[in-house]
Design a protein around this motif. Sequence first.
Motif, PDB file in Angstrom:
ATOM      1  N   TRP A 200      24.685   0.813 -19.398  1.00 33.32           N
ATOM      2  CA  TRP A 200      23.235   0.977 -19.497  1.00 33.32           C
ATOM      3  C   TRP A 200      22.537   0.119 -18.444  1.00 33.32           C
ATOM      4  N   LEU A 201      21.483   0.668 -17.849  1.00 32.99           N
ATOM      5  CA  LEU A 201      20.637  -0.049 -16.899  1.00 32.99           C
ATOM      6  C   LEU A 201      19.175   0.244 -17.201  1.00 32.99           C
ATOM      7  N   LEU A 202      18.307  -0.672 -16.824  1.00 30.78           N
ATOM      8  CA  LEU A 202      16.866  -0.462 -16.966  1.00 30.78           C
ATOM      9  C   LEU A 202      16.347   0.359 -15.790  1.00 30.78           C
ATOM     10  N   ILE A 203      15.388   1.239 -16.069  1.00 37.98           N
ATOM     11  CA  ILE A 203      14.749   2.028 -15.024  1.00 37.98           C
ATOM     12  C   ILE A 203      13.238   1.819 -15.073  1.00 37.98           C
ATOM     13  N   ASP A 204      12.552   2.392 -14.094  1.00 35.21           N
ATOM     14  CA  ASP A 204      11.091   2.407 -13.993  1.00 35.21           C
ATOM     15  C   ASP A 204      10.550   1.020 -13.652  1.00 35.21           C
ATOM     16  N   VAL A 205      10.346   0.800 -12.358  1.00 35.49           N
ATOM     17  CA  VAL A 205       9.896  -0.518 -11.887  1.00 35.49           C
ATOM     18  C   VAL A 205       8.387  -0.593 -11.701  1.00 35.49           C
ATOM     19  N   ASP A 206       7.650   0.420 -12.129  1.00 33.94           N
ATOM     20  CA  ASP A 206       6.211   0.465 -11.862  1.00 33.94           C
ATOM     21  C   ASP A 206       5.444  -0.728 -12.422  1.00 33.94           C
ATOM     22  N   ASP A 207       5.936  -1.315 -13.519  1.00 32.53           N
ATOM     23  CA  ASP A 207       5.232  -2.432 -14.153  1.00 32.53           C
ATOM     24  C   ASP A 207       5.976  -3.751 -14.012  1.00 32.53           C
ATOM     25  N   LEU A 208       7.068  -3.745 -13.256  1.00 29.52           N
ATOM     26  CA  LEU A 208       7.889  -4.935 -13.048  1.00 29.52           C
ATOM     27  C   LEU A 208       7.074  -6.041 -12.374  1.00 29.52           C
ATOM     28  N   GLY A 209       7.293  -7.258 -12.827  1.00 27.74           N
ATOM     29  CA  GLY A 209       6.587  -8.378 -12.206  1.00 27.74           C
ATOM     30  C   GLY A 209       6.898  -9.666 -12.943  1.00 27.74           C
ATOM     31  N   VAL A 210       6.149 -10.710 -12.643  1.00 30.47           N
ATOM     32  CA  VAL A 210       6.334 -11.993 -13.320  1.00 30.47           C
ATOM     33  C   VAL A 210       5.252 -12.156 -14.375  1.00 30.47           C
ATOM     34  N   GLY A 211       5.655 -12.747 -15.514  1.00 29.35           N
ATOM     35  CA  GLY A 211       4.691 -12.901 -16.586  1.00 29.35           C
ATOM     36  C   GLY A 211       5.331 -13.382 -17.867  1.00 29.35           C
ATOM     37  N   ALA A 212       4.676 -13.056 -18.973  1.00 29.00           N
ATOM     38  CA  ALA A 212       5.107 -13.501 -20.295  1.00 29.00           C
ATOM     39  C   ALA A 212       6.241 -12.617 -20.798  1.00 29.00           C
ATOM     40  N   PRO A 213       7.459 -13.144 -20.935  1.00 24.67           N
ATOM     41  CA  PRO A 213       8.596 -12.299 -21.298  1.00 24.67           C
ATOM     42  C   PRO A 213       8.501 -11.711 -22.699  1.00 24.67           C
ATOM     43  N   GLY A 214       7.711 -12.336 -23.572  1.00 24.67           N
ATOM     44  CA  GLY A 214       7.544 -11.786 -24.912  1.00 24.67           C
ATOM     45  C   GLY A 214       6.998 -10.369 -24.904  1.00 24.67           C
ATOM     46  N   TRP A 215       6.298 -10.005 -23.828  1.00 25.95           N
ATOM     47  CA  TRP A 215       5.748  -8.645 -23.738  1.00 25.95           C
ATOM     48  C   TRP A 215       6.862  -7.600 -23.751  1.00 25.95           C
ATOM     49  N   ASP A 216       8.013  -7.938 -23.175  1.00 22.75           N
ATOM     50  CA  ASP A 216       9.113  -6.980 -23.129  1.00 22.75           C
ATOM     51  C   ASP A 216       9.757  -6.761 -24.497  1.00 22.75           C
ATOM     52  N   LEU A 217       9.555  -7.680 -25.421  1.00 21.86           N
ATOM     53  CA  LEU A 217      10.065  -7.521 -26.776  1.00 21.86           C
ATOM     54  C   LEU A 217       9.007  -6.958 -27.710  1.00 21.86           C
ATOM     55  N   ALA A 218       7.807  -6.766 -27.196  1.00 22.92           N
ATOM     56  CA  ALA A 218       6.662  -6.495 -28.062  1.00 22.92           C
ATOM     57  C   ALA A 218       6.689  -5.123 -28.711  1.00 22.92           C
ATOM     58  N   ARG A 219       7.194  -4.110 -28.002  1.00 25.69           N
ATOM     59  CA  ARG A 219       7.154  -2.780 -28.611  1.00 25.69           C
ATOM     60  C   ARG A 219       8.054  -2.700 -29.842  1.00 25.69           C
ATOM     61  N   PRO A 220       9.352  -3.075 -29.737  1.00 30.15           N
ATOM     62  CA  PRO A 220      10.138  -3.058 -30.971  1.00 30.15           C
ATOM     63  C   PRO A 220       9.603  -4.025 -32.030  1.00 30.15           C
ATOM     64  N   ALA A 221       9.053  -5.160 -31.605  1.00 34.23           N
ATOM     65  CA  ALA A 221       8.466  -6.090 -32.577  1.00 34.23           C
ATOM     66  C   ALA A 221       7.290  -5.446 -33.300  1.00 34.23           C
ATOM     67  N   ALA A 222       6.450  -4.751 -32.543  1.00 35.47           N
ATOM     68  CA  ALA A 222       5.295  -4.081 -33.147  1.00 35.47           C
ATOM     69  C   ALA A 222       5.740  -2.969 -34.084  1.00 35.47           C
ATOM     70  N   TRP A 223       6.728  -2.190 -33.669  1.00 35.13           N
ATOM     71  CA  TRP A 223       7.239  -1.130 -34.545  1.00 35.13           C
ATOM     72  C   TRP A 223       7.770  -1.723 -35.843  1.00 35.13           C
ATOM     73  N   TYR A 224       8.498  -2.822 -35.739  1.00 37.23           N
ATOM     74  CA  TYR A 224       9.018  -3.478 -36.937  1.00 37.23           C
ATOM     75  C   TYR A 224       7.873  -3.952 -37.828  1.00 37.23           C
ATOM     76  N   ALA A 225       6.874  -4.582 -37.226  1.00 36.50           N
ATOM     77  CA  ALA A 225       5.751  -5.097 -37.999  1.00 36.50           C
ATOM     78  C   ALA A 225       4.949  -3.985 -38.661  1.00 36.50           C
TER      79      ALA A 225
END
Length: 312
Positions: A200-225
């Motif tokens: 498995w590899l990650l795709i789609d670099v359109d939003d790639l950058g430096v920032g708060a890494p918690g954002w990358d966990l946010a969608r599954p976290a939000a779905w869980y919540a």
Amino acid sequence: MPRTPLLSALTTRARTMAHARTTPCPCGATTTLTDRPDGTVVRHEDTVAKAHAPNTNPTDLTARLTTAAHLPGILLPPLDPTPLHLHDRWVTCWPYGTPVDPDDPDAAPWEAAATLLAHLHRTPAPTPLPPMRGPLKAVRAITRLREAGPHPAAAPVLRAWTRLPAWARAEAPQPDTTTLCHGDLHLGQLVRHPAPDGPWLLIDVDDLGVGAPGWDLARPAAWYACGLLPPDEWTRFLTAYREAGGPAVPATGDPWPALDVPARALTVQTGALAIVKAVTAGRPLDEVEQAVVDACDRMGSVPAELAPGSAK
């Protein structure tokens, strides 16, 4: 589907790149994988060509492509790190990878996604990058909601939006300006390469950058919540991220203080887009969409710290 000049040029580009990679090319039909205002993607055999959004900054895109080229074990590398300009759009080419099967949720690669994110977050950016664009995508969702016109579900979403801190609304710098982030993580952003059963590899670099890494966990976290992701799947994801040394959350203990703001922001973004889709289709919200809006309503009536249990 009508053949627009862009789609015709993109098809030619994909075919040309495929023929340069594979001789002789089996030369089956070129298929359109996605055709939206913010991105058009076509495939010819083992090659994919993508026309990025009309407002794409070519300097930022090139930096993101360069990063992907330098991290082949985490991100799918482009076939060429220099984008091509076609019909006022920047175009990139990629090897084809096998996507996640949406009809087999039990096979969702949560552990692979989490491990890739952890490795990404622990890797220094190989070239200077702009900020991760997650908060900008949330802003765009709210803008679309306001442009869609009045809707009874809009008020709780907009109220929850106003309770987010400025950085999550792209009104201030992110609290982390060095960590390499994907910016739009969901299961549609993973492919197996080489197809059909490579890693498995990650795709789609359109939003790639430096920032708060918690954002990358946010969608599954939000779905869980919101009660949309089963607890065992959330636990699998979080555990794999921690075991891989991911820095977005503490290695042990409660992860929610680190995920609170990003999870709320992604819930608001998801709720806004759900309403826009319902308005466009002239239909009521479905059960899942209503659950997200209900979560926004609860978020707007509790203190700023989201209590995960109360969002269920």
